[in-house]
Design a protein around this motif. Sequence first.
Motif, PDB file in Angstrom:
ATOM      1  N   THR A  80       0.813  -1.212   0.000  1.00 61.46           N
ATOM      2  CA  THR A  80       0.000   0.000   0.000  1.00 61.46           C
ATOM      3  C   THR A  80       0.850   1.266   0.000  1.00 61.46           C
ATOM      4  O   THR A  80       0.407   2.316  -0.464  1.00 61.46           O
ATOM      5  CB  THR A  80      -0.928   0.025   1.229  1.00 61.46           C
ATOM      6  OG1 THR A  80      -0.143  -0.010   2.423  1.00 61.46           O
ATOM      7  CG2 THR A  80      -1.870  -1.172   1.208  1.00 61.46           C
ATOM      8  N   SER A  81       2.068   1.184   0.508  1.00 57.18           N
ATOM      9  CA  SER A  81       2.900   2.376   0.619  1.00 57.18           C
ATOM     10  C   SER A  81       3.308   2.935  -0.735  1.00 57.18           C
ATOM     11  O   SER A  81       3.739   4.097  -0.830  1.00 57.18           O
ATOM     12  CB  SER A  81       4.152   2.079   1.456  1.00 57.18           C
ATOM     13  OG  SER A  81       4.979   1.133   0.786  1.00 57.18           O
ATOM     14  N   THR A  82       3.187   2.130  -1.784  1.00 53.70           N
ATOM     15  CA  THR A  82       3.559   2.588  -3.122  1.00 53.70           C
ATOM     16  C   THR A  82       2.367   3.137  -3.900  1.00 53.70           C
ATOM     17  O   THR A  82       2.520   3.553  -5.051  1.00 53.70           O
ATOM     18  CB  THR A  82       4.197   1.441  -3.926  1.00 53.70           C
ATOM     19  OG1 THR A  82       3.213   0.404  -4.132  1.00 53.70           O
ATOM     20  CG2 THR A  82       5.396   0.861  -3.198  1.00 53.70           C
ATOM     21  N   HIS A  83       1.172   3.141  -3.294  1.00 52.27           N
ATOM     22  CA  HIS A  83      -0.036   3.535  -4.002  1.00 52.27           C
ATOM     23  C   HIS A  83      -0.530   4.902  -3.546  1.00 52.27           C
ATOM     24  O   HIS A  83      -0.648   5.168  -2.344  1.00 52.27           O
ATOM     25  CB  HIS A  83      -1.152   2.506  -3.784  1.00 52.27           C
ATOM     26  CG  HIS A  83      -0.969   1.252  -4.578  1.00 52.27           C
ATOM     27  ND1 HIS A  83      -1.744   0.933  -5.665  1.00 52.27           N
ATOM     28  CD2 HIS A  83      -0.077   0.235  -4.436  1.00 52.27           C
ATOM     29  CE1 HIS A  83      -1.345  -0.217  -6.161  1.00 52.27           C
ATOM     30  NE2 HIS A  83      -0.332  -0.662  -5.432  1.00 52.27           N
ATOM     31  N   THR A  84      -0.802   5.746  -4.529  1.00 50.52           N
ATOM     32  CA  THR A  84      -1.490   7.007  -4.280  1.00 50.52           C
ATOM     33  C   THR A  84      -2.891   6.883  -4.866  1.00 50.52           C
ATOM     34  O   THR A  84      -3.044   6.544  -6.047  1.00 50.52           O
ATOM     35  CB  THR A  84      -0.763   8.194  -4.935  1.00 50.52           C
ATOM     36  OG1 THR A  84       0.552   8.308  -4.383  1.00 50.52           O
ATOM     37  CG2 THR A  84      -1.519   9.497  -4.710  1.00 50.52           C
ATOM     38  N   LYS A 126      -7.169   1.420 -11.432  1.00 47.70           N
ATOM     39  CA  LYS A 126      -8.489   0.879 -11.101  1.00 47.70           C
ATOM     40  C   LYS A 126      -9.379   1.963 -10.508  1.00 47.70           C
ATOM     41  O   LYS A 126      -8.919   2.792  -9.712  1.00 47.70           O
ATOM     42  CB  LYS A 126      -8.383  -0.291 -10.113  1.00 47.70           C
ATOM     43  CG  LYS A 126      -9.719  -0.945  -9.776  1.00 47.70           C
ATOM     44  CD  LYS A 126      -9.560  -2.088  -8.778  1.00 47.70           C
ATOM     45  CE  LYS A 126      -8.951  -3.316  -9.428  1.00 47.70           C
ATOM     46  NZ  LYS A 126      -8.964  -4.478  -8.484  1.00 47.70           N
ATOM     47  N   VAL A 127     -10.650   1.910 -10.905  1.00 53.01           N
ATOM     48  CA  VAL A 127     -11.669   2.796 -10.351  1.00 53.01           C
ATOM     49  C   VAL A 127     -12.670   1.947  -9.578  1.00 53.01           C
ATOM     50  O   VAL A 127     -13.184   0.955 -10.102  1.00 53.01           O
ATOM     51  CB  VAL A 127     -12.404   3.569 -11.461  1.00 53.01           C
ATOM     52  CG1 VAL A 127     -13.543   4.400 -10.871  1.00 53.01           C
ATOM     53  CG2 VAL A 127     -11.436   4.454 -12.228  1.00 53.01           C
ATOM     54  N   TYR A 139     -10.447  -3.026  -4.386  1.00 51.78           N
ATOM     55  CA  TYR A 139      -9.338  -2.295  -4.992  1.00 51.78           C
ATOM     56  C   TYR A 139      -8.061  -3.120  -4.933  1.00 51.78           C
ATOM     57  O   TYR A 139      -7.314  -3.213  -5.921  1.00 51.78           O
ATOM     58  CB  TYR A 139      -9.117  -0.951  -4.292  1.00 51.78           C
ATOM     59  CG  TYR A 139      -7.909  -0.228  -4.840  1.00 51.78           C
ATOM     60  CD1 TYR A 139      -7.955   0.367  -6.097  1.00 51.78           C
ATOM     61  CD2 TYR A 139      -6.710  -0.177  -4.121  1.00 51.78           C
ATOM     62  CE1 TYR A 139      -6.827   1.000  -6.630  1.00 51.78           C
ATOM     63  CE2 TYR A 139      -5.593   0.459  -4.637  1.00 51.78           C
ATOM     64  CZ  TYR A 139      -5.657   1.042  -5.892  1.00 51.78           C
ATOM     65  OH  TYR A 139      -4.538   1.657  -6.414  1.00 51.78           O
ATOM     66  N   GLU A 140      -7.807  -3.736  -3.797  1.00 52.15           N
ATOM     67  CA  GLU A 140      -6.549  -4.458  -3.611  1.00 52.15           C
ATOM     68  C   GLU A 140      -6.539  -5.833  -4.262  1.00 52.15           C
ATOM     69  O   GLU A 140      -5.458  -6.379  -4.506  1.00 52.15           O
ATOM     70  CB  GLU A 140      -6.254  -4.573  -2.109  1.00 52.15           C
ATOM     71  CG  GLU A 140      -5.997  -3.225  -1.445  1.00 52.15           C
ATOM     72  CD  GLU A 140      -5.650  -3.343   0.032  1.00 52.15           C
ATOM     73  OE1 GLU A 140      -5.730  -4.476   0.579  1.00 52.15           O
ATOM     74  OE2 GLU A 140      -5.305  -2.315   0.642  1.00 52.15           O
TER      75      GLU A 140
END
Length: 282
Positions: free
Chosen positions: A7-11, A122-123, A233-234
């Motif tokens: 998650t730390s790499t996702h904005t 992804k939306v 999402y994940e």
Amino acid sequence: MAPSFDTSTHTVCVMDASGHLGFSLVQRLLQRGYTVHASVQKYGEENLFTGISSDPDKLKVFRSDPFDYHSIIDALRGCSGLFYTFEPPFDQPNYDEYMADVEVRAAHNVLEACAQTETMDKVVFTSSATAVVWREDRKTMELDLDERHWSDVNFCRKFKLWHGVSKTMAEKSAWALAMDRGVNMVSINAGLMMAHDLSIKHPYLRGAAEMYEDGVFVTVDLAFLVDAHICVYEDVSSYGRYLCFNHIINTHEDAVQLARKLTPGASSSLPQRLVRGRFWSF
């Protein structure tokens, strides 16, 4: 073994972040280590997020009008995901025969902006169970309603089920644009969200007596709904539509309990009248 989701790499962007669902999503995403772009509609709503992040670099607040394409683009810049939930504009807060046009235009702008955002993976599009349950043939269908079904817009218009009209048309518009532009989208068709300020005026409740009789009056707790959004999402294998609820109002006791929540301080006879559909019926 599948690789872990870092998650730390996702904005990610949350829009509109000022509603109950949006604000709770921002909180949970920050807790999980995401960098979050919180998009709000009105001036002053930025103050909602003061102090909720221990790392100020992890949260950026944007003011984005869903009818201003460029403001949406600004909020999405650099994001790999969008959590989109529609909040009626402050100058048109009520669901009526005109709200569908408003919600469709907002969905179209947002999905078009996503298509133009190169980093978007992804939306997660928040829709409603009211985009599923309303059909003329619902009592004679051989199969149970599920995520493959759509509400009949003409049926909804006939009985002034404006929430169903808006959610069905907006979700269909979003899906059409997502498929045309190659946007990876997943929709969550949520039951009635049990927020602390839920009232009998909520547009979802139009036709509640009929939903109750059909066994499709579903509700969802806020925390459950937030976790569902993050889960789809994940999960790289998620796709299509997901009906999301964790309770069905299908007993007399359930209906009375909900009626009392919706009408605190009302007379003891009011829940009975509500259950019989005096106020909820078509």
